[in-house]
Scaffold this active site. Structure first.
Site, PDB file in Angstrom:
ATOM      1  N   HIS A   1     147.547  86.767  -4.467  1.00 46.88           N
ATOM      2  CA  HIS A   1     146.578  87.848  -4.292  1.00 46.88           C
ATOM      3  C   HIS A   1     147.176  88.935  -3.377  1.00 46.88           C
ATOM      4  O   HIS A   1     147.175  90.120  -3.722  1.00 46.88           O
ATOM      5  CB  HIS A   1     145.295  87.254  -3.688  1.00 46.88           C
ATOM      6  CG  HIS A   1     144.276  88.251  -3.251  1.00 46.88           C
ATOM      7  ND1 HIS A   1     143.054  88.363  -3.873  1.00 46.88           N
ATOM      8  CD2 HIS A   1     144.274  89.154  -2.245  1.00 46.88           C
ATOM      9  CE1 HIS A   1     142.357  89.308  -3.266  1.00 46.88           C
ATOM     10  NE2 HIS A   1     143.067  89.803  -2.272  1.00 46.88           N
ATOM     11  N   GLU A   2     147.727  88.492  -2.243  1.00 42.57           N
ATOM     12  CA  GLU A   2     148.334  89.442  -1.302  1.00 42.57           C
ATOM     13  C   GLU A   2     149.543  90.142  -1.921  1.00 42.57           C
ATOM     14  O   GLU A   2     149.760  91.325  -1.698  1.00 42.57           O
ATOM     15  CB  GLU A   2     148.763  88.732  -0.013  1.00 42.57           C
ATOM     16  CG  GLU A   2     147.616  88.282   0.869  1.00 42.57           C
ATOM     17  CD  GLU A   2     146.678  89.420   1.253  1.00 42.57           C
ATOM     18  OE1 GLU A   2     147.179  90.529   1.534  1.00 42.57           O
ATOM     19  OE2 GLU A   2     145.460  89.214   1.269  1.00 42.57           O
TER      20      GLU A   2
ATOM     21  N   HIS B   1     148.499  93.141  -3.850  1.00 39.81           N
ATOM     22  CA  HIS B   1     148.335  94.344  -3.020  1.00 39.81           C
ATOM     23  C   HIS B   1     149.704  94.944  -2.683  1.00 39.81           C
ATOM     24  O   HIS B   1     149.917  96.137  -2.799  1.00 39.81           O
ATOM     25  CB  HIS B   1     147.666  93.996  -1.680  1.00 39.81           C
ATOM     26  CG  HIS B   1     146.235  93.596  -1.783  1.00 39.81           C
ATOM     27  ND1 HIS B   1     145.283  94.390  -2.358  1.00 39.81           N
ATOM     28  CD2 HIS B   1     145.575  92.490  -1.354  1.00 39.81           C
ATOM     29  CE1 HIS B   1     144.107  93.788  -2.267  1.00 39.81           C
ATOM     30  NE2 HIS B   1     144.260  92.631  -1.677  1.00 39.81           N
TER      31      HIS B   1
ATOM     32  N   ASP C   1     138.522  93.666   0.462  1.00 35.96           N
ATOM     33  CA  ASP C   1     139.068  94.686  -0.436  1.00 35.96           C
ATOM     34  C   ASP C   1     137.975  95.607  -0.968  1.00 35.96           C
ATOM     35  O   ASP C   1     138.200  96.801  -1.161  1.00 35.96           O
ATOM     36  CB  ASP C   1     139.776  94.012  -1.613  1.00 35.96           C
ATOM     37  CG  ASP C   1     140.939  93.163  -1.145  1.00 35.96           C
ATOM     38  OD1 ASP C   1     141.550  93.526  -0.132  1.00 35.96           O
ATOM     39  OD2 ASP C   1     141.209  92.130  -1.789  1.00 35.96           O
TER      40      ASP C   1
END
Ligand code: ZN
Length: 358
Positions: free
Chosen positions: A67-68, A71, A164
């Site tokens: 997930h990170e 980004h 987010d």
């Protein structure tokens, strides 16, 4: 950050584990093994059940990392430098030096993480659903990890900082109004959300809601404050706010001598300079780590930070603030165009500048 260890690099980004992460991992493994709603609690033998639940806990954090990385990938594509990704108690944090203040980029960047979670979640749930007839215990693992990713997707899209969703909301608002107004509005919505969650927690939904409410409320306030501060510092040159009288120390002196110097000059951090030039930086935090009775025998060279963070006099003061936040440091060495040290800028210098300019 000494409380985390680096485990590797992906896309040239250092990946770190925080101590709280190592503590929470067995808690998750235990929860997956025994909580009936995850469906592993009836699996026999126990050894298989614990292998599955431990795998689920590890995979959970792999998914948080992915997930990170979602980004970070978008941020990198738009030129941001990623300092590192740290896995914490409640998930992951990517620290970046420069967060682009461009609503369209910010919007894409904020959505990238939840999109990764959604994609992984959907794929795993489809696989699980497709093979479900087999009923193998391994399919439970796929279901758990898929389900967690969908939870990550939903939770991260809550319209409140530091989630987010708060960033998505601000980016959208910023396309309609000035950035600072958009930040205040998004933070306000986040705080309302936090209060609502806190009330729901108090009327019976449980302590988790109250904890998350606190987390969101503090996140909203911090985002508001830090945006305000960095907007104030934008356009201010470092040379106009830095401390020019720099007292430097020699790497060979003892910590005891350093403490005397600290009392005399009343600075919290000092550049360490030998004949060869700048060697590092030593701060009050480094001193505090050494017990009083050992200070006579420990040298500055043993405790100083050797990785020197330096900026130029002409750089923007907001860059100094971002670097301090991303690298978790209190001061930055300033050099002129000829690479000569001409000053030092600390958090206190920045705060003073903000107070004067506000
Ligand atoms: Zn995220």
């Amino acid at each position: 950050m000494k409380s985390s260890i680096q485990i590797g690099k992906i896309m040239d980004i250092p990946i770190k584990l925080h101590v709280t992460f190592l503590l929470i991992l067995p808690v998750f493994a235990w929860m997956f093994a025994n909580e009936a709603s995850f469906g592993l609690n009836e699996i026999k033998p126990d050894s298989l059940r614990y292998v599955l639940s431990t795998s689920a806990a590890i995979l959970l954090f792999v998914c948080v990392l992915l997930h990170e990385l979602g980004h970070s990938y978008v941020a990198k594509k738009h030129g941001a430098h990623i300092q590192g990704i740290t896995l914490f108690l409640f998930g992951g944090v990517s620290s970046m030096e420069e967060i682009p203040r461009n609503p369209r980029i910010e919007f894409k960047m904020a959505l990238a993480g939840p999109s990764v979670s959604l994609l992984i979640g959907l794929i795993l749930i489809i696989i699980w659903w497709f093979f479900e007839a087999g009923g193998s215990p391994y399919l439970h693992l796929i279901w758990i990890v898929g389900y967690i990713n969908l939870v990550l997707f939903v939770f991260n899209l809550l319209p409140a900082f530091p989630m987010d969703g708060g960033r998505v909301l601000r980016a959208w608002l910023a396309s309609q109004m000035p950035y600072i107004k958009a930040t205040h509005a998004a933070a306000g919505i986040g705080k309302m959300f936090a209060i609502l969650m806190g009330v729901l927690g108090l009327v019976g939904l449980g302590p988790w809601f109250i904890l998350i409410a606190f987390f969101i409320y503090i996140g909203a306030s911090e985002e508001e404050k830090s945006t305000e501060v960095s907007l104030i510092l934008e356009g201010v040159k470092i040379k106009d706010i830095m401390s020019k009288e720099i007292k430097s120390v020699n790497s060979g002196i003892s910590i005891e001598e350093l403490v005397d110097i600290m009392f005399k000059f009343k600075h919290m951090g000092y550049p360490v300079v030998d004949e060869g030039g700048l060697k590092g930086i030593v701060t009050f935090t480094d001193v505090q780590r050494i017990p009083k009775e050992e200070r006579k025998n420990v040298k500055v060279s043993d405790v100083m930070t050797k990785e020197i963070v330096a900026l130029k006099e002409e750089d923007d003061a907001s860059i100094a603030l971002r670097q301090m936040t991303a690298k978790n440091i209190g001061r930055i060495i300033i050099k002129d165009d000829y690479n000569k040290m001409t000053g030092i800028v600390s958090r206190t210098d920045l705060l003073r500048a903000v107070e004067l300019l506000e």
